[in-house]
Scaffold this motif. Structure first.
Motif, short mmCIF file in Angstrom:
data_model
loop_
_atom_site.label_atom_id
_atom_site.label_comp_id
_atom_site.label_asym_id
_atom_site.label_seq_id
_atom_site.Cartn_x
_atom_site.Cartn_y
_atom_site.Cartn_z
N ARG A 110 98.69 13.54 75.41
CA ARG A 110 98.55 13.34 76.85
C ARG A 110 97.14 13.71 77.28
O ARG A 110 96.68 14.82 76.99
N GLY A 111 96.48 12.77 77.95
CA GLY A 111 95.12 13.01 78.42
C GLY A 111 94.17 13.35 77.30
O GLY A 111 93.22 14.11 77.49
N PRO A 149 96.36 -10.44 91.09
CA PRO A 149 95.77 -9.92 89.85
C PRO A 149 94.26 -9.81 89.96
O PRO A 149 93.61 -10.60 90.65
N PHE A 150 93.70 -8.81 89.30
CA PHE A 150 92.25 -8.70 89.20
C PHE A 150 91.75 -9.73 88.17
O PHE A 150 92.51 -10.19 87.33
N GLY A 151 90.47 -10.03 88.25
CA GLY A 151 89.88 -10.95 87.28
C GLY A 151 90.08 -10.46 85.86
O GLY A 151 90.34 -11.25 84.94
N GLU A 152 89.97 -9.16 85.68
CA GLU A 152 90.29 -8.50 84.42
C GLU A 152 90.76 -7.10 84.74
O GLU A 152 90.42 -6.56 85.80
N PRO A 153 91.60 -6.51 83.88
CA PRO A 153 92.12 -5.17 84.19
C PRO A 153 91.01 -4.17 84.46
O PRO A 153 89.96 -4.18 83.80
N ARG A 154 91.23 -3.30 85.45
CA ARG A 154 90.24 -2.31 85.85
C ARG A 154 90.64 -0.93 85.34
O ARG A 154 91.67 -0.39 85.75
N PRO A 155 89.84 -0.35 84.43
CA PRO A 155 90.14 1.02 83.99
C PRO A 155 90.13 1.96 85.20
O PRO A 155 89.15 2.01 85.94
N THR A 156 91.21 2.66 85.42
CA THR A 156 91.36 3.52 86.59
C THR A 156 91.75 4.93 86.14
O THR A 156 92.78 5.12 85.51
N THR A 157 90.89 5.89 86.47
CA THR A 157 91.14 7.28 86.09
C THR A 157 91.83 8.00 87.23
O THR A 157 91.39 7.93 88.38
N VAL A 168 94.05 7.64 82.12
CA VAL A 168 93.34 6.39 82.38
C VAL A 168 94.31 5.23 82.18
O VAL A 168 94.95 5.12 81.13
N TYR A 169 94.43 4.39 83.19
CA TYR A 169 95.27 3.19 83.12
C TYR A 169 94.41 1.96 83.34
O TYR A 169 93.45 1.99 84.13
N ASP A 170 94.77 0.87 82.69
CA ASP A 170 94.13 -0.41 82.97
C ASP A 170 94.93 -1.11 84.06
O ASP A 170 95.98 -1.70 83.78
N ALA A 171 94.45 -1.02 85.29
CA ALA A 171 95.16 -1.61 86.43
C ALA A 171 95.01 -3.13 86.40
O ALA A 171 93.88 -3.63 86.47
#
Length: 274
Positions: A110-111, A149-157, A168-171
């Motif tokens: 985790r993390g 949807p985003f153009g490509e997944p956005r890494p979101t911390t 960290v998730y790929d939104a």
């Protein structure tokens, strides 16, 4: 709220919600569910023993290793192991369950940190569990929205229930909807199951009648035109709402809604709810 005759549709809606609620509570109170956790142990390269798990544990470049003393045994993947056992490098948010008598020893990451989290059926939090308070289901809180949807997944911390930990998730996109005449949106994360989405959020009830840190909503795969249903009656608590031995993610800043979502699960009794 208007009153009137109970229709077949409203009965079906309530029955569906009751089935969802019972399933949620059953998972939570499972003999090896989150209420059965007795410790959250963070591993490093120093071998250490814990009072609620067998063996001496460490982690490093090659992953998690346990050294079991003579007479100690774990069952991993259905096979008994003794002496030294290497779990290998674990994937983020992944893990392995090792059976020890009537307990399960969760070995996970985790993390970016390896952890050991024993789960014992006789844990006091589990044996005393009396259910989670909830708002009465109301179809008005099942809101139709649109997935963009985003153009490509956005890494979101995002932060975590454990101070200093991050997830960290790929939104993949956001969900736009309207509530109380206000245009709102929520960043969505990948959910469990193909095409499903997960939304972490807080709202104006957070810390008042619902758990302060977060709630989670599962969203079924969007229709071809992007239509989704946000059924806030099924806004659930994450494990950190019940125990400090959880590493749950917090919502991204944009998912802090400025309206009161008086639906779904409320503050657990374990945190002073009623």
């Amino acid at each position: 709220m208007t009153t009137g005759a109970i229709t077949a549709d409203s009965r079906d809606f309530t029955d569906d919600w009751q089935r969802w609620y019972r399933a949620h509570e059953a998972r939570l109170a499972d003999p090896h569910g989150f209420l059965a956790i007795t410790g959250l142990h963070w591993l490093d390269d120093r071998p250490r023993r814990f009072p609620d798990a067998p063996g001496s544990w460490r982690s490093g470049r090659d992953g998690v290793v346990v050294l079991l003393d003579e007479g100690e045994e774990l069952v991993v993947g259905g096979k008994p192991v003794r002496g030294e056992h290497r779990f290998g490098v674990l994937a983020e948010r992944g893990g392995v369950d090792a059976v020890w008598g009537d307990a399960v020893i969760e070995v996970a990451k985790r993390g970016g940190h390896d952890i050991v989290r024993p789960r014992h059926p006789d844990a006091p939090l589990r044996t005393a569990f009396a259910g989670t308070p909830a708002y009465s289901p109301d179809p008005r809180w099942a809101v139709t929205g649109r997935y963009v949807p985003f153009g490509e997944p956005r890494p979101t911390t995002v932060g975590a229930a454990v101070e200093g930990l991050e997830h960290v998730y790929d939104a993949p996109g956001r969900i736009e909807f309207e509530l109380h005449g206000r245009a709102l949106s929520l960043t969505a994360f990948p959910g469990h199951g193909a095409g499903r989405l997960m939304v972490l959020f807080t709202d104006a009830t957070s810390g008042v009648t619902t758990y302060a840190a977060n709630r989670v909503l599962t969203v079924e795969p969007p229709a071809a035109d992007g239509t989704v249903v946000l059924d806030f009656n099924r806004a659930a608590n994450l494990p950190c709402a019940y125990t400090d031995l959880a590493t749950c993610p917090l919502p991204p800043a944009e998912n802090r809604l400025p309206v009161a979502i008086e639906a779904g699960l409320r503050i657990p009794r374990e945190r002073g709810g009623s």
